[in-house]
Design a protein around this motif. Structure first.
Motif, PDB file in Angstrom:
ATOM      1  N   VAL A 144       0.939  -1.212  -0.048  1.00 56.99           N
ATOM      2  CA  VAL A 144       0.022   0.155  -0.055  1.00 56.99           C
ATOM      3  C   VAL A 144       1.015   1.329  -0.048  1.00 56.99           C
ATOM      4  O   VAL A 144       0.553   2.125  -0.793  1.00 56.99           O
ATOM      5  N   ASN A 145       2.101   1.423   0.820  1.00 54.05           N
ATOM      6  CA  ASN A 145       2.669   2.362   0.880  1.00 54.05           C
ATOM      7  C   ASN A 145       3.705   2.724  -0.624  1.00 54.05           C
ATOM      8  O   ASN A 145       3.742   3.670  -0.871  1.00 54.05           O
ATOM      9  N   LEU A 146       3.808   1.395  -1.248  1.00 59.51           N
ATOM     10  CA  LEU A 146       4.513   1.539  -2.412  1.00 59.51           C
ATOM     11  C   LEU A 146       3.565   2.119  -3.558  1.00 59.51           C
ATOM     12  O   LEU A 146       3.829   3.161  -4.199  1.00 59.51           O
ATOM     13  N   VAL A 147       2.176   1.937  -3.566  1.00 60.27           N
ATOM     14  CA  VAL A 147       1.278   2.663  -4.404  1.00 60.27           C
ATOM     15  C   VAL A 147       1.192   4.144  -3.955  1.00 60.27           C
ATOM     16  O   VAL A 147       1.174   5.057  -4.976  1.00 60.27           O
ATOM     17  N   ASN A 148       1.122   4.413  -2.704  1.00 62.91           N
ATOM     18  CA  ASN A 148       1.252   5.805  -2.092  1.00 62.91           C
ATOM     19  C   ASN A 148       2.586   6.572  -2.683  1.00 62.91           C
ATOM     20  O   ASN A 148       2.396   7.691  -3.045  1.00 62.91           O
ATOM     21  N   VAL A 149       3.497   5.987  -2.670  1.00 58.87           N
ATOM     22  CA  VAL A 149       4.583   6.546  -3.418  1.00 58.87           C
ATOM     23  C   VAL A 149       4.663   6.843  -4.829  1.00 58.87           C
ATOM     24  O   VAL A 149       5.063   8.116  -5.175  1.00 58.87           O
ATOM     25  N   PHE A 150       3.897   6.117  -5.567  1.00 59.41           N
ATOM     26  CA  PHE A 150       3.573   6.400  -7.032  1.00 59.41           C
ATOM     27  C   PHE A 150       2.814   7.387  -6.966  1.00 59.41           C
ATOM     28  O   PHE A 150       2.864   8.560  -7.951  1.00 59.41           O
ATOM     29  N   VAL A 151       1.628   7.783  -6.172  1.00 52.91           N
ATOM     30  CA  VAL A 151       0.741   8.769  -6.097  1.00 52.91           C
ATOM     31  C   VAL A 151       1.599   9.968  -5.741  1.00 52.91           C
ATOM     32  O   VAL A 151       1.177  11.019  -6.488  1.00 52.91           O
ATOM     33  N   VAL A 152       2.210  10.030  -4.846  1.00 54.99           N
ATOM     34  CA  VAL A 152       3.092  11.201  -4.190  1.00 54.99           C
ATOM     35  C   VAL A 152       4.023  11.674  -5.529  1.00 54.99           C
ATOM     36  O   VAL A 152       3.910  12.995  -5.737  1.00 54.99           O
ATOM     37  N   SER A 195      12.049   2.913  -7.954  1.00 61.38           N
ATOM     38  CA  SER A 195      10.885   2.198  -7.758  1.00 61.38           C
ATOM     39  C   SER A 195      10.599   1.155  -8.958  1.00 61.38           C
ATOM     40  O   SER A 195      10.384   0.185  -8.491  1.00 61.38           O
ATOM     41  N   ILE A 196      10.856   1.579 -10.153  1.00 58.98           N
ATOM     42  CA  ILE A 196      10.542   0.765 -11.297  1.00 58.98           C
ATOM     43  C   ILE A 196      11.752  -0.573 -11.294  1.00 58.98           C
ATOM     44  O   ILE A 196      11.377  -1.715 -11.333  1.00 58.98           O
ATOM     45  N   ILE A 197      12.917   0.057 -10.999  1.00 58.68           N
ATOM     46  CA  ILE A 197      14.045  -0.935 -11.019  1.00 58.68           C
ATOM     47  C   ILE A 197      13.828  -1.915  -9.932  1.00 58.68           C
ATOM     48  O   ILE A 197      14.199  -2.967 -10.161  1.00 58.68           O
ATOM     49  N   SER A 235      12.640  -7.363  -7.706  1.00 57.81           N
ATOM     50  CA  SER A 235      12.038  -8.190  -6.852  1.00 57.81           C
ATOM     51  C   SER A 235      11.176  -9.247  -7.468  1.00 57.81           C
ATOM     52  O   SER A 235      11.200 -10.343  -6.942  1.00 57.81           O
ATOM     53  N   ILE A 236      10.572  -8.812  -8.610  1.00 58.14           N
ATOM     54  CA  ILE A 236       9.812  -9.893  -9.474  1.00 58.14           C
ATOM     55  C   ILE A 236      10.718 -10.962 -10.014  1.00 58.14           C
ATOM     56  O   ILE A 236      10.393 -12.091 -10.010  1.00 58.14           O
ATOM     57  N   TYR A 237      11.899 -10.652 -10.250  1.00 60.71           N
ATOM     58  CA  TYR A 237      12.794 -11.442 -10.535  1.00 60.71           C
ATOM     59  C   TYR A 237      13.556 -12.243  -9.721  1.00 60.71           C
ATOM     60  O   TYR A 237      14.555 -12.996  -9.938  1.00 60.71           O
ATOM     61  N   GLY A 238      13.398 -12.012  -8.631  1.00 62.57           N
ATOM     62  CA  GLY A 238      13.860 -12.620  -7.263  1.00 62.57           C
ATOM     63  C   GLY A 238      14.921 -12.300  -6.705  1.00 62.57           C
ATOM     64  O   GLY A 238      15.769 -13.025  -6.041  1.00 62.57           O
ATOM     65  N   TYR A 239      15.559 -11.256  -7.010  1.00 62.81           N
ATOM     66  CA  TYR A 239      16.879 -10.498  -6.581  1.00 62.81           C
ATOM     67  C   TYR A 239      16.542 -10.434  -4.993  1.00 62.81           C
ATOM     68  O   TYR A 239      15.729  -9.728  -4.561  1.00 62.81           O
ATOM     69  N   LYS A 240      17.498 -10.864  -4.006  1.00 67.50           N
ATOM     70  CA  LYS A 240      17.663 -10.662  -3.009  1.00 67.50           C
ATOM     71  C   LYS A 240      19.082  -9.986  -2.331  1.00 67.50           C
ATOM     72  O   LYS A 240      20.228 -10.650  -2.795  1.00 67.50           O
ATOM     73  N   PRO A 241      18.881  -8.780  -1.911  1.00 60.98           N
ATOM     74  CA  PRO A 241      20.325  -8.148  -1.633  1.00 60.98           C
ATOM     75  C   PRO A 241      21.042  -8.860  -0.583  1.00 60.98           C
ATOM     76  O   PRO A 241      20.348  -9.584   0.384  1.00 60.98           O
ATOM     77  N   SER A 242      22.592  -9.121  -0.854  1.00 60.09           N
ATOM     78  CA  SER A 242      23.335  -9.577   0.148  1.00 60.09           C
ATOM     79  C   SER A 242      23.277  -8.879   1.574  1.00 60.09           C
ATOM     80  O   SER A 242      22.648  -7.842   1.780  1.00 60.09           O
ATOM     81  N   GLY A 243      23.906  -9.476   2.625  1.00 54.53           N
ATOM     82  CA  GLY A 243      23.851  -8.935   3.915  1.00 54.53           C
ATOM     83  C   GLY A 243      24.495  -7.402   3.931  1.00 54.53           C
ATOM     84  O   GLY A 243      23.841  -6.558   4.413  1.00 54.53           O
ATOM     85  N   ALA A 244      25.565  -7.283   3.267  1.00 53.82           N
ATOM     86  CA  ALA A 244      26.169  -6.125   3.166  1.00 53.82           C
ATOM     87  C   ALA A 244      25.445  -5.111   2.440  1.00 53.82           C
ATOM     88  O   ALA A 244      25.149  -3.898   2.935  1.00 53.82           O
ATOM     89  N   ILE A 245      24.641  -5.346   1.321  1.00 60.12           N
ATOM     90  CA  ILE A 245      23.970  -4.176   0.467  1.00 60.12           C
ATOM     91  C   ILE A 245      22.568  -4.005   1.164  1.00 60.12           C
ATOM     92  O   ILE A 245      22.070  -2.829   1.310  1.00 60.12           O
ATOM     93  N   ALA A 246      22.197  -4.934   1.817  1.00 60.17           N
ATOM     94  CA  ALA A 246      20.929  -4.818   2.815  1.00 60.17           C
ATOM     95  C   ALA A 246      21.080  -3.768   3.768  1.00 60.17           C
ATOM     96  O   ALA A 246      20.237  -3.050   4.248  1.00 60.17           O
TER      97      ALA A 246
END
Length: 302
Positions: A127-135, A166-168, A173-184
């Motif tokens: 929901v917050n993601l949608v709000n970000v696009f509205v903003v 946001s788009i990137i 996320s759709i392609y299943g990318y999970k950031p490593s510990g350091a990047i996260a």
């Protein structure tokens, strides 16, 4: 109820710090520079962190779709009614979008956790993601439109990095990318810095803001729209939907959030009476302290 109050007060403390900082150092603190750093740099980290920390589940899209539908309905109402009420381009822009840009992230997520528990997080996140696009589409267009022409206002939407981030992030996320510990950890540091700076900036703008100088008609319209018209329409729509009561409740509570500090950021960026917008955000935040308990009570009837 005590957990809700604690969630609110723990966030508002950064606003107080920002106010005290501006009171103490006055012109030594350049609010415009802080705003630019936050919007063009730190909020990119916030976007990636918010969208990559948990995988986006297609089954969660019901909540943001309904949220967006209600927001668009109310936006159409606001566009036509505000046009008749306000002749000043800047006041018209504020009246059109301020009330529909709620604090669904910094405030909405912790309050929903306090009410519904941690199982609400996936829903509040999208929901917050949608709000970000509205903003950063509707919000940018109308705040920019108060100063620039339509073409420039549309270009202002495109050139903000948070929209592209946001788009990137969604694609990753759709392609299943999970950031490593350091990047996260890096993204988390930037995200929390952005949220803190946004609240801090709101406190800075509160310094010198005089509510009595704000148009009474603008205050009445925005507050009435935010806390009467919006929840009334939202309640009616949600009441007739066949949906899990928790999801209905999350959508309703997110729509009840006070005006987001993002309103102040955009008003400052596009010179659309930032002090006036700050006053409106402040007033809505104070009223919200009482309204939230009425909203929680209303959940029993959804």
């Amino acid at each position: 109820m005590s957990s809700i109050i604690f969630s609110i007060l723990s966030i508002y403390i950064f606003i107080v710090i920002g106010f005290i900082a501006k009171l103490s150092f006055k012109e030594k603190i350049d609010d415009k520079t802080i705003n630019l750093i936050n919007i063009y740099f730190l909020q990119v980290f916030l976007t990636f962190w918010g969208l990559l920390i948990r995988p986006i589940d297609i089954t969660l899209l019901y909540a943001p779709s309904i949220y967006l539908g209600i927001v668009l309905i109310l936006l159409l109402v606001s566009i036509f009614v505000a046009k008749k009420l306000f002749s000043s381009p800047k006041e018209y822009s504020i009246a059109t979008v301020a009330a529909i840009i709620g604090n669904t992230g910094n405030l909405g997520i912790p309050i929903n956790i306090a009410i519904f528990g941690e199982e609400s997080i996936p829903y509040t996140t999208v929901v917050n993601l949608v709000n970000v696009f509205v903003v950063y589409t509707v919000g940018v267009f109308y705040y920019s439109r108060s100063t620039y022409d339509i073409k420039t206002s549309l270009f202002n939407i495109i050139k903000l990095p948070i929209l592209w981030a946001s788009i990137i992030a969604i694609l990753l996320s759709i392609y299943g990318y999970k950031p490593s510990g350091a990047i996260a950890n890096m993204l988390m540091m930037g995200a929390y810095a952005s949220m803190t700076m946004q609240l801090f900036l709101f406190g800075i703008y509160l310094y010198g803001t005089k509510i009595k100088e704000v148009s009474k008609s603008l205050i009445i319209w925005v507050i009435t729209f935010k806390f009467i018209l919006l929840p009334l329409i939202a309640f009616i729509v949600l009441y007739f939907l066949e949906l899990d009561s928790m999801i209905k409740g999350i959508i309703f509570i997110e729509l009840m959030m006070p005006l987001a500090v993002a309103n102040v950021n955009l008003a400052s960026l596009y010179d659309c009476k930032p002090k006036v917008v700050t006053a409106l955000v402040f007033i809505s935040s104070i009223i919200f302290l009482g309204v939230i308990f009425i909203a929680v009570k209303a959940l029993e009837y959804l």
